[in-house]
Scaffold this active site. Structure first.
Site, PDB file in Angstrom:
ATOM      1  N   GLY A  20       0.789  -1.239   0.000  1.00 26.33           N
ATOM      2  CA  GLY A  20       0.000   0.000   0.000  1.00 26.33           C
ATOM      3  C   GLY A  20       0.814   1.279   0.000  1.00 26.33           C
ATOM      4  CB  SER A  21       4.311   2.221  -0.828  1.00 26.10           C
ATOM      5  OG  SER A  21       4.482   1.896  -2.188  1.00 26.10           O
ATOM      6  CG  ASN A  22       1.885   3.513  -5.740  1.00 25.52           C
ATOM      7  OD1 ASN A  22       2.285   4.568  -6.209  1.00 25.52           O
ATOM      8  ND2 ASN A  22       2.466   2.351  -5.978  1.00 25.52           N
ATOM      9  NE  ARG A  74     -11.909 -12.167 -13.365  1.00 24.72           N
ATOM     10  CZ  ARG A  74     -11.671 -11.958 -14.665  1.00 24.72           C
ATOM     11  NH1 ARG A  74     -11.812 -12.939 -15.523  1.00 24.72           N
ATOM     12  NH2 ARG A  74     -11.291 -10.789 -15.087  1.00 24.72           N
ATOM     13  NE  ARG A 100      -8.584 -11.866  -7.189  1.00 27.57           N
ATOM     14  CZ  ARG A 100      -8.095 -13.099  -7.269  1.00 27.57           C
ATOM     15  NH1 ARG A 100      -6.887 -13.377  -6.784  1.00 27.57           N
ATOM     16  NH2 ARG A 100      -8.797 -14.058  -7.835  1.00 27.57           N
ATOM     17  CG  ASN A 116      -3.599  -0.168 -12.607  1.00 28.53           C
ATOM     18  OD1 ASN A 116      -3.446  -0.420 -11.400  1.00 28.53           O
ATOM     19  ND2 ASN A 116      -2.960  -0.850 -13.551  1.00 28.53           N
ATOM     20  CG  HIS A 118       1.847  -1.655 -15.247  1.00 32.91           C
ATOM     21  ND1 HIS A 118       1.591  -2.886 -14.674  1.00 32.91           N
ATOM     22  CD2 HIS A 118       2.808  -1.859 -16.179  1.00 32.91           C
ATOM     23  CE1 HIS A 118       2.356  -3.800 -15.250  1.00 32.91           C
ATOM     24  NE2 HIS A 118       3.104  -3.199 -16.160  1.00 32.91           N
ATOM     25  CG  ASP A 154      -0.957  -4.399 -16.129  1.00 26.03           C
ATOM     26  OD1 ASP A 154      -1.582  -3.833 -15.217  1.00 26.03           O
ATOM     27  OD2 ASP A 154      -0.269  -5.421 -15.950  1.00 26.03           O
ATOM     28  CD  GLU A 183       5.172   2.232  -8.928  1.00 26.48           C
ATOM     29  OE1 GLU A 183       4.095   1.963  -8.380  1.00 26.48           O
ATOM     30  OE2 GLU A 183       6.037   1.362  -9.161  1.00 26.48           O
TER      31      GLU A 183
HETATM   32  C1  GAR Z   1       3.382  -0.983  -7.357  1.00 29.84           C
HETATM   33  O1  GAR Z   1       4.702  -1.012  -7.823  1.00 29.84           O
HETATM   34  C2  GAR Z   1       2.406  -0.926  -8.518  1.00 29.84           C
HETATM   35  O2  GAR Z   1       2.881  -0.166  -9.591  1.00 29.84           O
HETATM   36  C3  GAR Z   1       2.287  -2.385  -8.891  1.00 29.84           C
HETATM   37  O3  GAR Z   1       2.227  -3.052  -7.650  1.00 29.84           O
HETATM   38  C4  GAR Z   1       3.009  -2.319  -6.699  1.00 29.84           C
HETATM   39  C5  GAR Z   1       2.173  -2.111  -5.465  1.00 29.84           C
HETATM   40  O4  GAR Z   1       2.961  -1.532  -4.445  1.00 29.84           O
HETATM   41  N1  GAR Z   1       1.141  -2.644  -9.695  1.00 29.84           N
HETATM   42  C6  GAR Z   1       1.108  -3.521 -10.686  1.00 29.84           C
HETATM   43  O5  GAR Z   1       2.046  -4.247 -10.966  1.00 29.84           O
HETATM   44  C7  GAR Z   1      -0.195  -3.562 -11.478  1.00 29.84           C
HETATM   45  N2  GAR Z   1      -0.065  -4.380 -12.633  1.00 29.84           N
HETATM   46  P1  GAR Z   1       2.284  -0.753  -3.267  1.00 29.84           P
HETATM   47  O6  GAR Z   1       1.271  -1.728  -2.636  1.00 29.84           O
HETATM   48  O7  GAR Z   1       3.399  -0.439  -2.335  1.00 29.84           O
HETATM   49  O8  GAR Z   1       1.615   0.461  -3.814  1.00 29.84           O
END
Ligand code: GAR
Length: 223
Positions: A20-22, A74, A100, A116, A118, A154, A183
């Site tokens: 969950g850093s984003n 789903r 998911r 989203n 990526h 994606d 990010e």
């Molecule tokens: C992030 O790097 C995000 O870009 C990636 O998962 C990570 C989640 O990190 N997302 C994908 O790969 C989507 N296809 P976070 O939980 O620390 O935000």
């Protein structure tokens, strides 16, 4: 019951599956009074997602909708999520490491209101292990992308990208770390653009308006 949100602040949900850093970066950015979105809900498909604790401590409503009891149905899983979003008066959804794949039903229902992040410069390196694959492909530029979500994984019209140079001696871990820093810069900027109407999905492409010279949609990190 939904908390009233400040007028013109879009009620936003962030979906996570882990760290969950984003999400944390979005929550911190949204604390600024002039930020055009309120993080009204953090939703996870996993009760053990580390980010849920941070959101709870930050006073943000949290919800867990476990995908497992839906036995692979789903759309039924997404209808349960959708009910939670309606209950919380959510107007915009940010996927932030939500592991998911969403069905066309959900994506269509939230079209133009679902974004989203990526960890690659899309359309290169969709899917998993993007940093290792960028290194294996010997590219010089890697990075991250915020995009509107379409039914393809994606994929979708790009709102913002940050280009991160690959340096000699980089490993997937060192590269991932430098991309993650960016990010956390472009996701809040992209959310602000979408929530304020300065990035709109029009006929399948993103139209940027307002101050398009601000380096929040295109970021090139120097080597
Ligand atoms: C992030 O790097 C995000 O870009 C990636 O998962 C990570 C989640 O990190 N997302 C994908 O790969 C989507 N296809 P976070 O939980 O620390 O935000």
């Amino acid at each position: 019951m939904t908390e009233p949100s400040t007028p013109s602040h879009l009620r936003t949900a962030v979906f996570i599956s882990g760290r969950g850093s984003n999400m944390t970066a979005l929550v911190e950015a949204a604390r600024a009074p002039d930020f055009p979105a309120d993080i009204a809900l953090v939703l996870s498909n996993r009760a053990d997602a580390a980010g849920l604790a941070y959101a709870g401590e930050a006073g943000i409503a949290t919800a867990v909708v476990d995908h497992k009891p839906f036995n692979g149905n789903r759309e039924a899983f997404e209808r349960a999520i959708d009910a939670v979003l309606v209950e919380h008066g959510v107007e915009l959804v940010c996927l932030a490491g939500f592991l998911r794949v969403l069905t066309p039903w959900f994506v269509t229902r939230w079209a133009g209101r679902l974004i989203n992040i990526h960890p690659s410069l899309l359309p290169a390196f969709r899917g998993l292990d993007t940093h290792a694959r960028a290194l294996a492909a010997n590219v010089r530029l890697h990075g991250c992308t915020v995009h509107f979500v379409t039914p393809e994984l994606d994929d979708g019209p790009v709102i913002a990208q940050a280009a991160v140079p690959i340096l000699e001696g980089d490993t997937a871990q060192t590269l991932a770390g430098r991309v993650l820093v960016q990010e956390h810069v472009i996701y809040p900027a992209a959310l602000a653009r979408v929530a304020s109407g300065r990035a709109k999905l029009v006929d399948g492409r993103v139209v940027l308006t307002g101050d398009t010279t601000r380096p929040d949609a295109v970021l090139v990190v120097p080597a």
